[in-house]
Design a protein around this motif. Structure first.
Motif, PDB file in Angstrom:
ATOM      1  N   ALA A  50       0.789  -1.611   0.296  1.00 34.54           N
ATOM      2  CA  ALA A  50      -0.073  -0.063   0.043  1.00 34.54           C
ATOM      3  C   ALA A  50       1.132   1.378  -0.001  1.00 34.54           C
ATOM      4  CB  ALA A  50      -0.685   0.166   1.321  1.00 34.54           C
ATOM      5  N   GLY A  51       2.797   1.523  -0.063  1.00 32.66           N
ATOM      6  CA  GLY A  51       3.124   2.201  -0.043  1.00 32.66           C
ATOM      7  C   GLY A  51       3.745   2.482   1.351  1.00 32.66           C
ATOM      8  N   TYR A  52       3.887   1.886   2.522  1.00 27.96           N
ATOM      9  CA  TYR A  52       4.201   2.370   3.755  1.00 27.96           C
ATOM     10  C   TYR A  52       4.976   1.704   4.240  1.00 27.96           C
ATOM     11  CZ  TYR A  52      -0.231   5.851   3.902  1.00 27.96           C
ATOM     12  OH  TYR A  52      -0.686   6.866   3.615  1.00 27.96           O
ATOM     13  N   GLY A  53       5.899   2.083   5.273  1.00 28.85           N
ATOM     14  CA  GLY A  53       6.629   1.781   6.017  1.00 28.85           C
ATOM     15  C   GLY A  53       6.267   1.239   7.249  1.00 28.85           C
ATOM     16  N   ALA A  54       6.796   0.394   8.107  1.00 29.90           N
ATOM     17  CA  ALA A  54       6.030   0.060   8.900  1.00 29.90           C
ATOM     18  C   ALA A  54       7.384  -0.338  10.283  1.00 29.90           C
ATOM     19  CB  ALA A  54       4.925  -0.600   9.286  1.00 29.90           C
ATOM     20  N   ILE A  55       6.397  -0.021  10.971  1.00 30.59           N
ATOM     21  CA  ILE A  55       7.790  -0.814  12.870  1.00 30.59           C
ATOM     22  C   ILE A  55       6.594  -1.112  13.490  1.00 30.59           C
ATOM     23  CG2 ILE A  55       9.725   0.561  12.101  1.00 30.59           C
ATOM     24  CD1 ILE A  55       9.095   2.366  14.214  1.00 30.59           C
ATOM     25  N   TRP A  56       6.730  -2.141  14.026  1.00 29.84           N
ATOM     26  CA  TRP A  56       5.180  -2.742  15.057  1.00 29.84           C
ATOM     27  C   TRP A  56       6.282  -3.502  16.666  1.00 29.84           C
ATOM     28  CZ3 TRP A  56       7.319  -4.176  10.215  1.00 29.84           C
ATOM     29  CH2 TRP A  56       8.088  -5.589  10.686  1.00 29.84           C
ATOM     30  N   HIS A  57       5.296  -3.403  17.373  1.00 27.02           N
ATOM     31  CA  HIS A  57       5.144  -3.298  18.476  1.00 27.02           C
ATOM     32  C   HIS A  57       4.494  -4.955  19.050  1.00 27.02           C
ATOM     33  CE1 HIS A  57       6.134  -4.013  23.041  1.00 27.02           C
ATOM     34  NE2 HIS A  57       6.424  -3.669  23.615  1.00 27.02           N
ATOM     35  N   VAL A  77      12.335   5.072  18.217  1.00 29.31           N
ATOM     36  CA  VAL A  77      13.424   5.015  19.356  1.00 29.31           C
ATOM     37  C   VAL A  77      13.186   4.284  20.747  1.00 29.31           C
ATOM     38  CG1 VAL A  77      13.338   7.738  20.594  1.00 29.31           C
ATOM     39  CG2 VAL A  77      13.282   7.668  17.883  1.00 29.31           C
ATOM     40  N   ARG A  78      12.256   4.474  20.393  1.00 29.76           N
ATOM     41  CA  ARG A  78      11.973   3.142  22.271  1.00 29.76           C
ATOM     42  C   ARG A  78      10.327   2.837  21.657  1.00 29.76           C
ATOM     43  NH1 ARG A  78      12.688   4.512  27.889  1.00 29.76           N
ATOM     44  NH2 ARG A  78      14.589   6.249  27.096  1.00 29.76           N
ATOM     45  N   ARG A  79      10.977   1.719  22.201  1.00 32.07           N
ATOM     46  CA  ARG A  79       9.533   0.797  22.374  1.00 32.07           C
ATOM     47  C   ARG A  79       9.006  -0.200  23.939  1.00 32.07           C
ATOM     48  NH1 ARG A  79       9.195  -4.762  18.818  1.00 32.07           N
ATOM     49  NH2 ARG A  79      10.122  -2.460  17.083  1.00 32.07           N
ATOM     50  N   GLY A  80       8.166   0.467  24.448  1.00 26.31           N
ATOM     51  CA  GLY A  80       7.616   0.269  25.704  1.00 26.31           C
ATOM     52  C   GLY A  80       8.218   1.853  26.816  1.00 26.31           C
ATOM     53  N   SER A  90       1.873  -4.319  25.364  1.00 28.52           N
ATOM     54  CA  SER A  90       2.608  -3.731  24.059  1.00 28.52           C
ATOM     55  C   SER A  90       2.121  -2.777  23.936  1.00 28.52           C
ATOM     56  CB  SER A  90       2.691  -4.875  22.574  1.00 28.52           C
ATOM     57  OG  SER A  90       4.364  -6.164  23.339  1.00 28.52           O
ATOM     58  N   ARG A  91       2.481  -1.742  24.614  1.00 30.95           N
ATOM     59  CA  ARG A  91       1.555  -0.112  24.251  1.00 30.95           C
ATOM     60  C   ARG A  91       1.748   1.053  23.857  1.00 30.95           C
ATOM     61  NH1 ARG A  91      -3.247  -1.290  26.955  1.00 30.95           N
ATOM     62  NH2 ARG A  91      -3.538  -2.766  28.139  1.00 30.95           N
ATOM     63  N   TYR A  92       3.473   0.668  23.842  1.00 31.04           N
ATOM     64  CA  TYR A  92       4.000   2.303  23.645  1.00 31.04           C
ATOM     65  C   TYR A  92       4.832   1.793  22.692  1.00 31.04           C
ATOM     66  CZ  TYR A  92       6.566   6.275  24.064  1.00 31.04           C
ATOM     67  OH  TYR A  92       7.140   7.997  23.529  1.00 31.04           O
ATOM     68  N   LEU A  93       5.123   3.133  21.099  1.00 35.54           N
ATOM     69  CA  LEU A  93       6.366   2.799  19.921  1.00 35.54           C
ATOM     70  C   LEU A  93       6.322   4.272  19.915  1.00 35.54           C
ATOM     71  CD1 LEU A  93       7.852   0.632  18.651  1.00 35.54           C
ATOM     72  CD2 LEU A  93       6.227   0.822  16.872  1.00 35.54           C
ATOM     73  N   GLU A  94       7.532   4.625  19.666  1.00 31.86           N
ATOM     74  CA  GLU A  94       8.102   5.480  19.513  1.00 31.86           C
ATOM     75  C   GLU A  94       9.211   5.873  18.195  1.00 31.86           C
ATOM     76  OE1 GLU A  94      10.820   8.783  21.677  1.00 31.86           O
ATOM     77  OE2 GLU A  94       9.203   7.786  23.004  1.00 31.86           O
ATOM     78  N   ALA A 103       4.592   9.181  18.631  1.00 30.59           N
ATOM     79  CA  ALA A 103       4.761   7.774  19.722  1.00 30.59           C
ATOM     80  C   ALA A 103       2.677   7.220  19.467  1.00 30.59           C
ATOM     81  CB  ALA A 103       4.931   8.737  21.040  1.00 30.59           C
ATOM     82  N   SER A 104       2.931   5.889  19.137  1.00 32.08           N
ATOM     83  CA  SER A 104       1.647   5.390  19.225  1.00 32.08           C
ATOM     84  C   SER A 104       1.372   4.541  20.344  1.00 32.08           C
ATOM     85  CB  SER A 104       1.791   4.191  18.555  1.00 32.08           C
ATOM     86  OG  SER A 104       0.364   3.431  18.110  1.00 32.08           O
TER      87      SER A 104
END
Length: 257
Positions: A50-57, A77-80, A90-94, A103-104
């Motif tokens: 779909a044209g998107y890069g991604a990181i995930w936790h 930058v930060r995971r958790g 798994s509630r925080y991803l920066e 931050a998500s």
């Protein structure tokens, strides 16, 4: 530049709706919550197509957050959050993306009240505030986006009495959220809609969607340099009404270059 937050309520179950929304609205950054999938089963190939890069936790069956970026891959930058080493949710991803710190966030629900889940919610919010202060000290344009599971004001809910006993509306939850805005973070949607009456969530039960019985719990909090560039903030409400939709609608803020 448009930064959105979207509690997808199961990325594999809602993948067609997610891809549809990405293709139709093309946000530059999309912060996802409740992806409800382990790291190794995240549908990265579909996202990239779909044209998107991604990181995930990820976390199997529960929680889980991700950051998507159009045409690039966010730099993690930060995971958790620090402060509770035993917390495995798994509630925080920066991430840094397109010159912004994003931050998500998927904040704990906290029900029932009182109880250990509500205590955990309040501790988590305290930990979030501590991390927000660290980001603030970096003086970077930043957006803390996600499902906060907090209804900040009475004007943010269809019925105050219906939600009065819920963790989302307890004085302690509201005070913790207002502590963030009191630190100088701008609530983007509230800034554009000071009169309230704008919902981001409608329950699947009790005909909440057709009755428009919703409330606002998805927020984008902006650092001063991001708030200075804010041009609009809205909810993609109609996506909540589509077939097999999430119970949340995508919520976004737009910024001048």
């Amino acid at each position: 530049m448009r930064i959105a937050t979207f509690n997808i309520n199961g990325i594999k179950a809602r993948l067609p709706r997610l891809i549809e929304w990405l293709e139709e609205t093309q946000p530059d950054v999309a912060c996802l919550q409740e992806i409800k999938t382990s790291d190794d089963t995240f549908p990265v190939k579909d996202i990239e197509a779909a044209g998107y890069g991604a990181i995930w936790h990820g976390q199997k069956g529960f929680n889980g957050v991700a950051v998507l970026a159009r045409g690039t891959v966010p730099v993690e930058v930060r995971r958790g959050l620090e402060g509770e080493a035993e917390d495995e949710h798994s509630r925080y991803l920066e991430a840094d993306v397109m010159g912004m710190r994003v931050a998500s966030i998927y904040l704990p629900n906290g029900n029932p009240v009182p109880g250990p889940k509500f205590d955990y919610k309040l501790r988590w919010m305290k930990r979030l505030r501590a991390r927000a202060a660290e980001i603030w000290a970096e003086e970077v344009p930043a957006v803390l986006a996600g499902d906060y599971n907090v209804i900040p004001y009475d004007r943010d809910v269809f019925s105050v009495s219906a939600m009065a006993d819920d963790a989302l509306m307890q004085p302690e939850s509201r005070a913790a959220f207002r502590a963030l805005t009191g630190d100088g973070w701008t609530d983007a949607l509230a800034a554009r809609h000071p009169g309230g009456g704008v919902w981001t969530y409608w329950d699947y039960q009790a005909a909440a969607w057709p009755r428009n019985a919703g409330f606002r719990i998805d927020h984008l909090l902006l650092s001063p340099s991001a708030a200075d560039r804010l041009t609009d903030a809205q909810v993609d409400k109609e996506y909540r009404g589509r077939e097999k939709a999430s119970d949340h609608a995508p919520t976004w803020a737009e910024f001048a270059d």
